[in-house]
Write a protein that holds these residues in place. Structure first.
Motif, short mmCIF file in Angstrom:
data_model
loop_
_atom_site.label_atom_id
_atom_site.label_comp_id
_atom_site.label_asym_id
_atom_site.label_seq_id
_atom_site.Cartn_x
_atom_site.Cartn_y
_atom_site.Cartn_z
N UNK A 125 0.82 -1.22 0.00
CA UNK A 125 0.00 0.00 0.00
C UNK A 125 0.85 1.27 0.00
N UNK A 126 2.16 1.07 0.05
CA UNK A 126 3.07 2.22 0.04
C UNK A 126 3.70 2.36 -1.35
N UNK A 127 4.35 3.49 -1.57
CA UNK A 127 4.98 3.76 -2.85
C UNK A 127 6.48 3.45 -2.78
N UNK A 128 7.04 2.98 -3.91
CA UNK A 128 8.47 2.68 -3.94
C UNK A 128 8.96 2.72 -5.39
N UNK A 129 10.22 3.02 -5.53
CA UNK A 129 10.82 3.05 -6.86
C UNK A 129 10.85 4.46 -7.42
N UNK A 130 11.97 4.79 -8.08
CA UNK A 130 12.18 6.18 -8.48
C UNK A 130 11.07 6.73 -9.37
N UNK A 131 10.65 5.93 -10.35
CA UNK A 131 9.65 6.44 -11.30
C UNK A 131 8.35 6.79 -10.59
N UNK A 132 7.88 5.87 -9.78
CA UNK A 132 6.62 6.08 -9.05
C UNK A 132 6.75 7.24 -8.07
N UNK A 133 7.89 7.29 -7.38
CA UNK A 133 8.09 8.34 -6.38
C UNK A 133 8.19 9.71 -7.02
N UNK A 134 8.85 9.80 -8.16
CA UNK A 134 8.96 11.10 -8.84
C UNK A 134 7.59 11.65 -9.21
N UNK A 135 6.75 10.80 -9.78
CA UNK A 135 5.41 11.24 -10.19
C UNK A 135 4.60 11.72 -8.98
N UNK A 136 4.60 10.90 -7.94
CA UNK A 136 3.83 11.24 -6.74
C UNK A 136 4.34 12.51 -6.07
N UNK A 137 5.65 12.60 -5.89
CA UNK A 137 6.19 13.71 -5.12
C UNK A 137 6.06 15.03 -5.87
N UNK A 138 6.25 14.99 -7.18
CA UNK A 138 6.09 16.21 -7.98
C UNK A 138 4.65 16.72 -7.87
N UNK A 139 3.70 15.80 -7.90
CA UNK A 139 2.29 16.19 -7.78
C UNK A 139 2.00 16.76 -6.39
N UNK A 140 2.62 16.18 -5.38
CA UNK A 140 2.42 16.68 -4.01
C UNK A 140 3.02 18.07 -3.83
N UNK A 141 4.20 18.27 -4.40
CA UNK A 141 4.82 19.61 -4.30
C UNK A 141 3.90 20.64 -4.95
N UNK A 142 3.39 20.30 -6.11
CA UNK A 142 2.50 21.23 -6.82
C UNK A 142 1.25 21.50 -5.98
N UNK A 143 0.70 20.45 -5.40
CA UNK A 143 -0.52 20.61 -4.60
C UNK A 143 -0.25 21.52 -3.40
N UNK A 144 0.85 21.27 -2.71
CA UNK A 144 1.18 22.09 -1.54
C UNK A 144 1.48 23.53 -1.95
N UNK A 145 2.13 23.71 -3.10
CA UNK A 145 2.43 25.08 -3.52
C UNK A 145 1.16 25.83 -3.87
N UNK A 146 0.22 25.15 -4.50
CA UNK A 146 -1.06 25.80 -4.82
C UNK A 146 -1.76 26.27 -3.54
N UNK A 147 -1.60 25.51 -2.46
CA UNK A 147 -2.22 25.85 -1.19
C UNK A 147 -1.39 26.85 -0.38
N UNK A 148 -0.22 27.18 -0.89
CA UNK A 148 0.64 28.10 -0.15
C UNK A 148 1.31 27.44 1.05
N UNK A 149 1.33 26.10 1.06
CA UNK A 149 1.87 25.39 2.21
C UNK A 149 3.39 25.24 2.15
N UNK A 150 3.95 25.31 0.95
CA UNK A 150 5.42 25.32 0.82
C UNK A 150 5.78 26.44 -0.14
N UNK A 151 7.03 26.87 -0.05
CA UNK A 151 7.47 28.02 -0.86
C UNK A 151 7.52 27.66 -2.33
N UNK A 152 7.31 28.67 -3.18
CA UNK A 152 7.43 28.46 -4.63
C UNK A 152 8.87 28.16 -4.97
#
Lengths: 152, 289
Positions: A125-152
């Motif tokens: 149920x967890x994520x692993x492997x560079x390809x999968x992690x890159x996709x997930x983390x990039x989407x999370x960064x974008x989501x958090x940036x849209x919310x102003x939760x992390x710096x641009x």
């Protein structure tokens, strides 16, 4: 950068670790055992604020996936640490307990607890492997940036 | 539909001291992911001391608390020891965690700014500073804190009508000289409506200003409501927990005891083991050094 480590948006991840996408925790299996070491991923740490206090369940405590194994406090906000896998707490990071600020310095190194896993199939149920992690983390960064939760 | 358009307003009025804490712990514990947000209010019948989840009981002078008849409660959210009494209106905004802002800093910005707006409506030049401090100039006007409880996130604060600085200083375990300095700093940096010349503001006016401000900020219609049976049961569970010695002792203390006694954001009294002390000020925009 060490082998198996890579960057997404300036954040370091490890392709050999498992990541809990909902809770932003990493899980690292210890060689030759069922023991899983657990820590914050860099976004989980950053969105928590500057951590000043940590409490962790005592060794021997059984926690189910999703149940709290401790709490962290930052800016008078207390949030639960929810287990990414079920298991028995078999170790706690004494350095984190005595100096919670180390979590702010390097969450990839400052692990929280070790869990003796009850059911290793939960790792699926967890994520692993560079390809999968890159996709997930990039989407999370974008989501958090849209919310102003992390710096641009 | 109503989860997106309505704000339940639960005004519990004057309540027993334990209920002034269990009210919002219980509302949060009983909240489900699709529930409406809740703005709750209460004032305790009497005085007590409340300490944050991770803080040590040894920070309190428990003998003095007992002599003053002050019960001590540990809350599930953060921060240090605080003196609470009926001259404070406690407010809490509680919403499903999945609807809460994704970072602690944003959470405070979005859910404490309405409280600052309400104080402006009452006539104070209040603003949010240092992540989670509501101030007028360099004087603290509200104690705040937050946490995730169950499936909910709650942000709490108070409107201080008047504040007994001496009693607050007495409940802390401090050497006499450090206590005197703490009292001096508190008088300088912790204010109240009365001290700001607004003694005429009523609890009802403060409540109405907060309801309006949170309704506007969240874009939801405030609806007066009562606690559900599930929420009341959860409050009772919390009251039993508050009464347990193990809960009151708190999590096992690990880090060395820190005697940085916070007066307000950016102003600390640092007390050494030998009882000597110094004042530490962190200068940020808007704070005088």
């Amino acid at each position: 950068m060490p082998e198996n480590w890579f960057e997404v948006g300036g954040y370091r991840l490890c392709s050999d670790r498992y990541y809990d996408a909902e809770r932003h925790l990493w899980v690292e299996l210890q060689p030759g055992s069922r023991v899983a070491r657990v820590g914050f991923d860099p976004l989980g740490r950053e969105t928590s604020g500057d951590i000043v206090e940590v409490s962790l369940s005592v060794v021997g405590t059984h926690v189910n996936r999703g149940e709290p194994f401790g709490n962290v406090e930052a800016a008078k906000f207390v949030g639960p640490l929810q287990a990414p896998v079920s298991g028995v707490v078999s170790g706690r990071n004494a350095q984190v307990l005595s100096r919670p600020g180390v979590l702010n310095d390097d969450p990839n190194e400052a692990w929280l607890v070790e869990l003796d896993m009850a059911d290793s199939s939960e790792l699926s149920q967890l994520l692993r492997g560079e390809e999968q992690l890159r996709l997930w983390f990039a989407a999370e960064i974008e989501r958090y940036r849209r919310q102003g939760a992390v710096a641009e | 539909m109503s989860a997106l358009t309505e704000l339940r307003v639960i005004d519990a009025g004057r309540v027993p001291v334990a209920r002034s804490q269990s009210l919002w712990h219980g509302i949060a514990s009983a909240m489900r992911p699709n529930d409406r947000p809740v703005l709750s209010f209460c004032r305790p019948w009497g005085a007590y001391v409340c300490i944050g989840l991770h803080r040590r009981l040894s920070e309190l002078d428990l003998v003095a608390c007992a002599e003053m008849g002050l019960p001590v409660f540990r809350r599930q959210i953060g921060g240090g020891p605080v003196y609470c009494d009926s001259d404070q209106l406690f407010f809490q905004i509680t919403l499903p965690a999945r609807r809460a802002p994704a970072s602690v800093e944003r959470l405070y910005q979005e859910l404490l700014e309405p409280a600052a707006q309400a104080l402006r409506t009452l006539g104070l030049d209040a603003r949010l500073e240092c992540v989670n401090e509501i101030v007028v100039e360099d004087r603290k006007l509200s104690g705040t804190g937050a946490g995730r409880i169950g499936e909910a996130v709650t942000v709490v604060g108070n409107v201080i009508f008047r504040f007994p600085h001496e009693l607050m200083a007495r409940v802390l375990a401090l050497p006499d000289a450090a206590r005197a300095e703490f009292l001096r700093l508190m008088r300088r940096h912790v204010s109240s409506l009365e001290a700001e010349g607004l003694a005429s503001v009523t609890v009802e006016a403060a409540t109405a200003a907060l309801v309006d401000a949170f309704g506007d900020a969240l874009g939801v219609r405030p609806v007066a409501d009562e606690p559900t049976a599930a929420e009341v049961r959860a409050m009772e569970v919390w009251e039993r927990r508050f009464a347990q010695d193990g809960w009151l002792r708190g999590p096992e203390p690990h880090a060395p005891a820190v005697r940085n006694v916070k007066v307000r954001a950016g102003v600390w009294l640092v007390v050494a083991d030998d009882g000597s002390f110094e004042v530490r000020r962190e200068v940020e925009e808007g704070i005088s050094a």
